[in-house]
Design a protein around this motif. Structure first.
Motif, short mmCIF file in Angstrom:
data_model
loop_
_atom_site.label_atom_id
_atom_site.label_comp_id
_atom_site.label_asym_id
_atom_site.label_seq_id
_atom_site.Cartn_x
_atom_site.Cartn_y
_atom_site.Cartn_z
N ALA A 92 -10.10 -0.95 -3.03
CA ALA A 92 -11.55 -0.79 -2.92
C ALA A 92 -12.22 -0.98 -4.27
CB ALA A 92 -11.88 0.60 -2.35
N TRP A 93 -11.51 -0.68 -5.33
CA TRP A 93 -12.04 -0.85 -6.68
C TRP A 93 -11.84 -2.25 -7.23
CZ3 TRP A 93 -9.74 4.28 -9.05
CH2 TRP A 93 -10.50 5.36 -8.58
N GLY A 94 -11.23 -3.13 -6.44
CA GLY A 94 -11.13 -4.52 -6.85
C GLY A 94 -9.73 -5.03 -7.14
N LEU A 95 -8.70 -4.19 -7.09
CA LEU A 95 -7.34 -4.66 -7.38
C LEU A 95 -6.80 -5.46 -6.21
CD1 LEU A 95 -4.92 -4.53 -9.36
CD2 LEU A 95 -4.08 -2.60 -8.00
N ARG A 96 -6.06 -6.50 -6.51
CA ARG A 96 -5.40 -7.31 -5.49
C ARG A 96 -3.90 -7.30 -5.77
NH1 ARG A 96 -9.24 -6.07 -3.58
NH2 ARG A 96 -11.05 -7.27 -2.91
N PRO A 97 -3.16 -6.38 -5.16
CA PRO A 97 -1.72 -6.31 -5.43
C PRO A 97 -1.01 -7.61 -5.03
CG PRO A 97 -2.48 -4.35 -4.25
CD PRO A 97 -3.59 -5.35 -4.21
N ALA A 98 0.00 -7.95 -5.83
CA ALA A 98 0.79 -9.14 -5.54
C ALA A 98 2.03 -8.83 -4.73
CB ALA A 98 1.21 -9.82 -6.85
N ALA A 99 2.43 -7.54 -4.70
CA ALA A 99 3.66 -7.17 -3.98
C ALA A 99 3.67 -5.65 -3.80
CB ALA A 99 4.90 -7.63 -4.74
N PHE A 100 4.54 -5.21 -2.89
CA PHE A 100 4.76 -3.79 -2.65
C PHE A 100 6.26 -3.51 -2.67
CE2 PHE A 100 0.98 -4.99 -0.12
CZ PHE A 100 0.02 -4.23 -0.77
N VAL A 101 6.62 -2.35 -3.22
CA VAL A 101 8.00 -1.87 -3.16
C VAL A 101 7.95 -0.45 -2.61
CG1 VAL A 101 10.16 -1.49 -4.40
CG2 VAL A 101 8.54 -3.22 -5.23
N GLY A 102 8.47 -0.26 -1.40
CA GLY A 102 8.45 1.05 -0.78
C GLY A 102 9.80 1.74 -0.88
N HIS A 103 9.78 3.03 -1.15
CA HIS A 103 11.01 3.83 -1.20
C HIS A 103 10.98 4.77 -0.01
CE1 HIS A 103 14.04 6.71 -2.47
NE2 HIS A 103 14.38 5.92 -3.47
N SER A 104 11.96 4.65 0.89
CA SER A 104 12.07 5.53 2.05
C SER A 104 10.79 5.45 2.88
CB SER A 104 12.36 6.96 1.58
OG SER A 104 12.63 7.83 2.66
N ALA A 105 10.12 6.59 3.11
CA ALA A 105 8.91 6.59 3.93
C ALA A 105 7.81 5.71 3.34
CB ALA A 105 8.40 8.02 4.10
N GLY A 106 7.86 5.45 2.04
CA GLY A 106 6.87 4.58 1.43
C GLY A 106 6.92 3.16 1.94
N GLU A 107 8.07 2.77 2.53
CA GLU A 107 8.17 1.40 3.05
C GLU A 107 7.28 1.21 4.28
OE1 GLU A 107 11.59 -1.99 3.83
OE2 GLU A 107 12.09 -0.09 2.90
N ALA A 108 7.06 2.27 5.04
CA ALA A 108 6.14 2.16 6.18
C ALA A 108 4.71 1.95 5.69
CB ALA A 108 6.23 3.42 7.04
N VAL A 109 4.35 2.60 4.57
CA VAL A 109 3.03 2.37 3.99
C VAL A 109 2.92 0.93 3.52
CG1 VAL A 109 1.38 3.13 2.25
CG2 VAL A 109 2.92 4.79 3.30
N ALA A 110 3.97 0.42 2.87
CA ALA A 110 3.98 -0.97 2.42
C ALA A 110 3.78 -1.92 3.60
CB ALA A 110 5.29 -1.29 1.70
N ALA A 111 4.40 -1.59 4.74
CA ALA A 111 4.27 -2.44 5.92
C ALA A 111 2.82 -2.53 6.39
CB ALA A 111 5.16 -1.91 7.05
N VAL A 112 2.12 -1.41 6.35
CA VAL A 112 0.71 -1.41 6.75
C VAL A 112 -0.12 -2.23 5.76
CG1 VAL A 112 -1.33 0.02 7.10
CG2 VAL A 112 0.89 0.79 7.95
N LEU A 113 0.07 -1.98 4.47
CA LEU A 113 -0.73 -2.66 3.45
C LEU A 113 -0.49 -4.17 3.45
CD1 LEU A 113 -0.17 -0.08 0.58
CD2 LEU A 113 -2.27 -0.38 1.91
N ALA A 114 0.72 -4.58 3.83
CA ALA A 114 1.06 -6.00 3.86
C ALA A 114 0.74 -6.66 5.19
CB ALA A 114 2.54 -6.19 3.53
#
Length: 348
Positions: A92-114
């Motif tokens: 929302a502040w303007g960042l455009r991530p180039a990639a995500f690395v999820g650890h355990s439950a964080g991978e489900a968050v990565a799946a949503v963001l991607a």
């Protein structure tokens, strides 16, 4: 270097999204209700969780929670909500991530963001998983300063390598009392080990049956290839379209080992990155700082939050320091809602 300006282009940003074990009391509380870009997606996640979200929020805000925040029914919803809200705040502040690395439950968050799955689907599946795991036999995870080969003589059918976080950083996982028996043998042999903050044997066979029972919940869930690269702790490399679109891959993820170190290797083999830990604590930050690409200075790391509960203003200052790193790198990020803290951050 840019041929016209002579300036180095900004290193692409990869968001590190932590999972179970990263939680601590009052994590991100200083952002809630004060930073709209965090508060709105945080409340969106908990609202989609219904009663489970209401209960998790009440215990998160309580001085004395009715249910311990390390319990799966509190840790999993709150970690998901904090990870997702921090990531959404940055975008929302303007960042455009180039990639995500999820650890355990964080991978489900990565799946949503991607764009692999929708937020409502991911949250519903999270609630179903919590319900299935909540009554699992007591277990946990054990951090050991060793590599998988060194630990092989101590493993059993039930106590296995649950996560490979670094060359000499492994988490064993399994049910109690078997996990404690293995811990005693390791300590007697001179190994350094410590219980992690988990009350279930995540990423071990003790959860396999419950994960299989979650598979029907994927009926009707639309899965898509990642629109932004995801470096998967499940595979140890970039998530391919076939795995991303496989319901079994996601249903069984909590029972399979986390290969964070290989996933980070795969990401950084593509070139220098600025790694931003978008979640509670600095566990993934600490792991990344030991990586040769970060230690050399080719890549860098910036956590968004501290390692423990502090005064509410500290959370906002931590975020502002990370944003300052992003801006200095050349990313056009404007931290709306934190402008009043800029002088304090400059002094820190």
């Amino acid at each position: 270097m840019d041929a016209d300006t002579g300036l180095r282009p900004p290193r692409p940003v990869a968001l590190l999204l932590p999972g179970q074990g990263s939680q601590y009391p009052n994590m991100a509380r200083g952002l809630y209700g004060r930073v709209p870009a965090f508060t709105e997606p945080f409340e969106e996640v908990l609202g989609l969780l219904g009663p489970l979200g209401e209960q998790a929020l009440a215990d998160w805000l309580a001085e004395r929670p009715a249910v311990d925040l390390d319990h799966v029914s509190r840790a999993q919803p709150l970690i998901f909500a904090v990870d997702y809200a921090l990531a959404r705040m940055l975008t929302a502040w303007g960042l455009r991530p180039a990639a995500f690395v999820g650890h355990s439950a964080g991978e489900a968050v990565a799946a949503v963001l991607a764009g692999v799955m929708s937020l409502p689907d991911a949250v519903r599946l999270l609630a179903e998983r919590v319900e299935l795991i909540a009554d699992a036999p007591p277990g946990g995870m054990l951090a050991v300063a060793a590599n998988p080969a060194q630990l092989a003589p101590y493993l059993t059918a039930e106590v296995v390598v649950g996560a490979v976080n670094g060359p000499q950083q492994v988490l064993l996982a399994g049910p109690d009392p078997q996990l404690e028996q293995v811990a005693q043998r390791l300590r007697a042999a001179g190994h350094t080990c410590m219980r992690a903050r988990a009350t279930s044997g995540f990423h071990s066979p003790s959860l396999a049956d419950r994960c299989r029972r979650a598979l029907p919940g994927f009926a009707g869930v639309r899965l898509a290839p990642p629109g932004i690269p995801v470096y998967s702790g499940r595979t140890g490399g970039e998530l391919d379209p076939g795995s991303a679109c496989d319901p079994v891959f996601w249903a069984m993820q909590p029972a399979e080992p986390v290969l964070f170190a290989p996933a980070l290797d795969a990401l950084l083999s593509r070139g220098p990155h600025l790694l931003v830990e978008a979640g509670p604590g600095q566990g993934l930050t600490a792991l990344a700082r030991r990586h040769r690409e970060v230690a050399s200075g080719r890549s860098a790391v910036a956590p968004l939050l501290g390692t423990r509960a502090r005064q509410p203003e500290a959370d906002r200052l931590d975020v502002l320091r990370a944003v300052r790193t992003l801006v200095e790198e050349g990313h056009p990020v404007r931290p709306l809602g934190l402008d009043d803290l800029a002088p304090a951050a400059a002094r820190a």
